[in-house]
Write a protein that holds these residues in place. Structure first.
Motif, PDB file in Angstrom:
ATOM      1  N   CYS A 185       0.833  -1.209   0.000  1.00 51.69           N
ATOM      2  CA  CYS A 185       0.000   0.000   0.000  1.00 51.69           C
ATOM      3  C   CYS A 185       0.863   1.252   0.000  1.00 51.69           C
ATOM      4  N   VAL A 186       0.239   2.348  -0.424  1.00 52.98           N
ATOM      5  CA  VAL A 186       0.830   3.672  -0.367  1.00 52.98           C
ATOM      6  C   VAL A 186      -0.292   4.674  -0.143  1.00 52.98           C
ATOM      7  N   LEU A 187      -0.015   5.743   0.573  1.00 48.75           N
ATOM      8  CA  LEU A 187      -1.009   6.788   0.848  1.00 48.75           C
ATOM      9  C   LEU A 187      -0.749   8.017  -0.004  1.00 48.75           C
ATOM     10  N   GLY A 188      -1.779   8.862  -0.113  1.00 46.72           N
ATOM     11  CA  GLY A 188      -1.588  10.185  -0.681  1.00 46.72           C
ATOM     12  C   GLY A 188      -0.834  11.067   0.298  1.00 46.72           C
ATOM     13  N   SER A 189      -0.155  12.058  -0.228  1.00 50.02           N
ATOM     14  CA  SER A 189       0.687  12.896   0.639  1.00 50.02           C
ATOM     15  C   SER A 189      -0.115  13.917   1.436  1.00 50.02           C
ATOM     16  N   GLU A 190      -1.349  14.225   1.028  1.00 56.41           N
ATOM     17  CA  GLU A 190      -2.154  15.246   1.706  1.00 56.41           C
ATOM     18  C   GLU A 190      -3.371  14.620   2.346  1.00 56.41           C
ATOM     19  N   GLY A 191      -3.585  14.920   3.627  1.00 57.18           N
ATOM     20  CA  GLY A 191      -4.776  14.463   4.318  1.00 57.18           C
ATOM     21  C   GLY A 191      -5.887  15.494   4.247  1.00 57.18           C
ATOM     22  N   PHE A 192      -7.126  15.047   4.442  1.00 57.98           N
ATOM     23  CA  PHE A 192      -8.290  15.927   4.330  1.00 57.98           C
ATOM     24  C   PHE A 192      -9.088  15.871   5.622  1.00 57.98           C
ATOM     25  N   ASN A 193      -9.453  17.051   6.136  1.00 55.71           N
ATOM     26  CA  ASN A 193     -10.315  17.113   7.323  1.00 55.71           C
ATOM     27  C   ASN A 193     -11.503  18.048   7.126  1.00 55.71           C
ATOM     28  N   SER A 194     -11.779  18.427   5.877  1.00 58.06           N
ATOM     29  CA  SER A 194     -12.964  19.222   5.541  1.00 58.06           C
ATOM     30  C   SER A 194     -13.088  19.266   4.019  1.00 58.06           C
ATOM     31  N   GLY A 195     -14.259  19.699   3.555  1.00 59.44           N
ATOM     32  CA  GLY A 195     -14.426  19.959   2.136  1.00 59.44           C
ATOM     33  C   GLY A 195     -14.697  18.727   1.297  1.00 59.44           C
ATOM     34  N   ASP A 208     -11.498  12.126  12.196  1.00 64.81           N
ATOM     35  CA  ASP A 208     -10.046  12.112  12.051  1.00 64.81           C
ATOM     36  C   ASP A 208      -9.700  12.532  10.627  1.00 64.81           C
ATOM     37  N   THR A 209      -8.514  13.055  10.438  1.00 64.34           N
ATOM     38  CA  THR A 209      -8.036  13.347   9.088  1.00 64.34           C
ATOM     39  C   THR A 209      -7.957  12.051   8.293  1.00 64.34           C
ATOM     40  N   VAL A 210      -8.363  12.105   7.024  1.00 59.04           N
ATOM     41  CA  VAL A 210      -8.312  10.905   6.177  1.00 59.04           C
ATOM     42  C   VAL A 210      -7.361  11.145   5.007  1.00 59.04           C
ATOM     43  N   PHE A 211      -6.730  10.065   4.546  1.00 62.59           N
ATOM     44  CA  PHE A 211      -5.783  10.103   3.439  1.00 62.59           C
ATOM     45  C   PHE A 211      -6.244   9.149   2.339  1.00 62.59           C
ATOM     46  N   PRO A 212      -6.025   9.505   1.081  1.00 61.85           N
ATOM     47  CA  PRO A 212      -6.242   8.529   0.014  1.00 61.85           C
ATOM     48  C   PRO A 212      -5.267   7.357   0.187  1.00 61.85           C
ATOM     49  N   PHE A 213      -5.750   6.135  -0.078  1.00 61.74           N
ATOM     50  CA  PHE A 213      -4.836   4.999   0.003  1.00 61.74           C
ATOM     51  C   PHE A 213      -5.019   4.104  -1.223  1.00 61.74           C
ATOM     52  N   PHE A 214      -3.936   3.376  -1.589  1.00 64.26           N
ATOM     53  CA  PHE A 214      -3.918   2.545  -2.792  1.00 64.26           C
ATOM     54  C   PHE A 214      -3.168   1.245  -2.484  1.00 64.26           C
ATOM     55  N   TRP A 215      -3.776   0.117  -2.850  1.00 64.69           N
ATOM     56  CA  TRP A 215      -3.105  -1.179  -2.812  1.00 64.69           C
ATOM     57  C   TRP A 215      -3.245  -1.773  -4.213  1.00 64.69           C
TER      58      TRP A 215
END
Length: 472
Positions: free
Chosen positions: A341-351, A439-446
């Motif tokens: 897996c790998v995550l996106g570099s930017e997390g999101f907590n709104s919008g 909680d802040t969420v991040f895009p993730f990819f496997w």
């Protein structure tokens, strides 16, 4: 030498023609006259028709006067007949227009437009506009009178200044004018439609292929029961720009408004230029800043510090492939060690956020969003805090997608607590998760092999039609 024959007022061939109404005395309050001047020789004949019936003598009095009666003056001069037909049911209209968006965004002022139009300049000039909110008068600024060739009307615009909080609270603004010719008052009302009062979602759609000198962006504002919204754009540090904005578009379970902005290719590709769609809506408060979404050049950038050692990332950090060989990477806390897996570099907590993932080259894949606090070490990552779909894997690794796809679209609305997945190629919904994010969420990819793409749209007509906008 025969000179021109004139019956003042209307244009007819090379001549102008007019029938005028006059004010008489108490015994005969109205009269109609046909004024003729500027002709030679001075031999002519004049005949009248009333409602298209020849009338050698027609008495106009207070009892017989009707503004709907049609009067025709027929003048024969040197064998040429010239006529004009007119009634005195003078047209006067009042139209109320929504706030001037530049005033709203730049000065945080609500300035409505009360447009008075009519076919006689004097009538428009004498029509004074009075406006109020809850019977309390509001101020106005009167503009000049202009003649519109498009609608053949005289127009005067009155700017009506309304308190910003009062407007966004949805209070009714009432304006009226007195039509003295027809002895009536014309009243119009306008207010801000708050809809369901909820914060709308905002997404910017961008082209993935640029084959011209200009680039068109689409800002979509969506809500379950969307009220009035006001939209403007910012390109870098330039002043606010008004795009081409549609009326409300009714979809199955939602309503949307689209605004289209076209910029130069040079502006769009300049990494220093941030293009932002700004929205003022019912739930923002009366003086709060507008809701803003920026057109980031790449929707998601992968985080190399989170990538498992068998994953090889591209130089621009937008694509990843699995390698049989493990890379010698530091075992930092944020790096996956068991799952590829790998995550996106930017997390999101709104919008609201949206990105497309190309998966056609991948034998299997699982993707979605995960919480920042989710454990990346060991085999517990998929136990909780993940909202995801998968193909070619066990069902415990995500909601199963049965068909092999080319692309998957992820649409995150953090404030509404939804993560939606769709196939943008066929515009087919795959699955939607509903939750409450804390909680802040991040895009993730496997994956085996995938690439992150901009969201695609096809512009059919410059102002209104979008062929491919998913309904999530």
């Amino acid at each position: 030498m025969t000179g021109p024959l004139k019956v003042l007022g209307f244009i007819f061939c090379l001549f102008s023609i007019n029938i005028e109404r006059g004010q008489g005395n108490s015994q005969s309050p109205q009269f109609v006259m046909c004024v003729i001047e500027g002709f030679y020789p001075n031999n002519l004949t004049v005949q009248w028709r009333v409602n298209d019936i020849h009338s050698p003598r027609h008495k106009v009095s207070g009892e017989t006067w009707s503004e709907s009666t049609h009067y025709t003056c027929e003048v024969t001069h040197q064998g040429k007949l010239i006529s004009v037909k007119k009634n005195f049911n003078t047209k006067l209209t009042l139209t109320l227009k929504p706030p001037i968006v530049t005033e709203l965004f730049v000065n945080n002022k609500v300035v409505l437009e009360a447009v008075v139009s009519g076919d006689e300049e004097k009538t428009v000039q004498e029509a004074s506009v009075s406006c109020s909110v809850k019977n309390i008068p509001v101020s106005s600024v009167t503009g000049n009178i202009n003649y519109s060739q498009d609608i053949s009307q005289f127009i005067r615009i009155h700017n009506i200044i309304v308190d910003t909080k009062t407007w966004f609270d949805g209070e009714m603004v009432t304006c009226s004018i007195q039509d003295t010719n027809n002895n009536r008052d014309i009243k119009k009302e306008i207010h801000f439609d708050k809809g369901d009062g909820q914060k709308p979602s905002v997404v910017i759609y961008k082209p993935d292929i640029i084959n011209s000198d200009t680039v068109s962006l689409v800002c979509e504002v969506t809500g379950s029961k969307l009220g009035d919204v006001h939209i403007m754009w910012k390109v870098g540090e330039q002043p606010y720009i008004e795009g081409s904005t549609s009326t409300h578009i009714h979809q199955k379970n939602s309503m949307s408004v689209l605004s289209i902005l076209t910029v130069s290719k040079q502006e769009y590709e300049d990494p220093k230029t941030i293009i932002t769609c700004t929205v003022k809506h019912a739930n923002m408060g009366d003086t709060g800043p507008p809701l803003q979404v920026s057109a980031i050049k790449t929707p998601v950038i992968l985080d190399p510090n989170s990538a498992q050692s068998h994953l090889v990332l591209s130089d621009d950090l937008t694509s990843v492939r699995w390698s049989l060989n493990s890379q010698p990477l530091p075992d930092n806390p944020e790096r996956f060690d068991e799952y590829s897996c790998v995550l996106g570099s930017e997390g999101f907590n709104s919008g609201t956020h949206c990105w497309d993932v190309e998966v056609k080259e991948s034998l299997y894949w699982s993707l979605g969003v995960t919480t920042a606090s989710n454990q990346r070490k060991g085999g517990v990552f998929f136990n909780s805090g993940v909202w995801w779909v998968q193909y070619g894997l066990d069902e415990r690794f995500g909601f199963p997608v049965k068909e092999k796809l080319e692309r998957v679209r992820v649409h995150l609305d953090y404030d509404r607590g939804t993560v939606s997945f769709s196939d943008p190629v066929t515009n087919t919904k795959l699955h939607t998760f509903t939750t409450i994010f804390s909680d802040t969420v991040f895009p993730f990819f496997w994956c085996h092999d995938l690439k992150i793409l901009p969201v695609t749209f096809h512009l059919i007509e410059e102002l209104h039609l979008i062929e491919e906008l998913d309904q999530l």
